[in-house]
Design an enzyme around this catalytic site. Structure first.
Site, PDB file in Angstrom:
ATOM      1  N   ALA A  40      70.596  -3.716  30.504  1.00  0.00           N
ATOM      2  CA  ALA A  40      71.157  -4.925  29.896  1.00  0.00           C
ATOM      3  C   ALA A  40      72.022  -4.506  28.708  1.00  0.00           C
ATOM      4  CB  ALA A  40      70.038  -5.858  29.440  1.00  0.00           C
ATOM      5  N   ALA A  59      68.063 -10.183  32.072  1.00  0.00           N
ATOM      6  CA  ALA A  59      68.057  -8.965  32.892  1.00  0.00           C
ATOM      7  C   ALA A  59      69.323  -8.864  33.729  1.00  0.00           C
ATOM      8  CB  ALA A  59      66.842  -8.960  33.800  1.00  0.00           C
ATOM      9  N   ASN A  60      69.581  -7.674  34.234  1.00  0.00           N
ATOM     10  CA  ASN A  60      70.629  -7.465  35.226  1.00  0.00           C
ATOM     11  C   ASN A  60      70.005  -7.568  36.615  1.00  0.00           C
ATOM     12  OD1 ASN A  60      71.907  -6.352  32.842  1.00  0.00           O
ATOM     13  ND2 ASN A  60      73.350  -5.401  34.240  1.00  0.00           N
ATOM     14  N   ARG A  61      70.833  -7.765  37.607  1.00  0.00           N
ATOM     15  CA  ARG A  61      70.362  -7.678  38.988  1.00  0.00           C
ATOM     16  C   ARG A  61      70.286  -6.205  39.368  1.00  0.00           C
ATOM     17  NH1 ARG A  61      70.817 -12.642  41.429  1.00  0.00           N
ATOM     18  NH2 ARG A  61      72.459 -13.971  40.590  1.00  0.00           N
ATOM     19  N   SER A  62      69.137  -5.744  39.769  1.00  0.00           N
ATOM     20  CA  SER A  62      68.992  -4.381  40.274  1.00  0.00           C
ATOM     21  C   SER A  62      67.658  -4.252  40.979  1.00  0.00           C
ATOM     22  CB  SER A  62      69.058  -3.380  39.119  1.00  0.00           C
ATOM     23  OG  SER A  62      68.714  -2.090  39.583  1.00  0.00           O
TER      24      SER A  62
END
Ligand code: CTP
Ligand code: CA
Length: 224
Positions: A101, A33-36
């Protein structure tokens, strides 16, 4: 602002907003995952709804509540987010805030990957995810106004301008997310608006204020 047609200048307009990260499964218990946090995207969805727009918010997995007055569609993976966005077309505007992503695992495992002492450690083969903003920006049902975000850690303006061109957007909201700024996951944002004809720098603002300013700017665009 110059708005003079009441409190609901976006009444009758449809908006699609993406927000949050996407989760790309590795196996049933693991993901990439991305950071968000979803805070900026959700605030934009709420701000557009407040101005009268009919908003479909396509949200990846986040820990915050669905905004009031917004139709929220929950997704996990980038492909699901793309499908939900395309299903919401046609629309007058699309604001893509999600941290999608860029890659997913080429073939996610059906069963949990297990450790096998003495054997080799697994490697992940990745494949590219669909670019949702680019798909919408070049779509035959392209919304009249297409806005993207660009989180950069260096060369913010030139990177954002390249995205503006490549993705067929009208506007890119760029921010510097290098760790020193403390922006990621925080409550404030410091953005630059990158358009085909120039750049506008906004002061450091709460994410809700960024959302309200952006919604007001969108309302003026449709009013003009
Ligand atoms: N975006 C998208 N679908 C993707 C990747 C990005 O819709 N698969 C959107 C984001 O929501 C954002 C914009 O494109 O509005 C820019 O995202 P960003 O990650 O900064 O751009 P990329 O093209 O993925 O480039 P890179 O990550 O290499 O900087
Ligand atoms: Ca990316």
């Amino acid at each position: 602002t110059m708005l003079d047609d009441g409190e609901k200048p976006l009444k009758g307009r449809n908006a699609i907003v993406t927000s949050g990260p996407t989760h790309e499964p590795i196996d049933p218990v693991r993901y990439i995952a991305n950071r968000s946090s979803g805070r900026q995207g959700h605030a934009i969805a709420a701000a557009l709804a407040k101005l009268g727009a009919e908003v479909t918010l396509v949200s990846g997995p986040v820990a915050i509540a669905d905004p009031v007055g917004v139709h929220t569609v929950h997704v996990e993976r980038a492909e699901e987010m793309r499908d939900a966005v395309l299903a919401a077309l046609p629309a007058d505007m699309a604001v893509m805030v999600a941290a999608v992503a860029d890659w997913r695992v080429a073939s996610a495992a059906d069963q949990k990957l297990k450790k096998h002492p003495g054997e080799s450690i697994p490697t992940l083969a990745l494949t590219e995810n669909p670019d949702i903003l680019k798909t919408v920006g070049h779509h035959t049902m392209r919304p009249r106004l297409v806005i993207g975000f660009a989180a950069e850690t260096q060369d913010v303006e030139s990177n954002a301008r390249a995205k503006l061109e490549r993705k067929g957007a009208d506007l890119i909201v760029a921010n510097d997310v290098s760790p020193a700024t403390g922006i990621m996951g925080g409550s404030r944002n410091s953005v630059r608006l990158i358009r085909h004809d120039g750049v506008e720098r906004w002061p450091d603002l709460a994410k809700e204020e960024v959302a309200e300013r952006l919604a007001a700017l969108i309302a003026e665009y449709f009013h003009a």
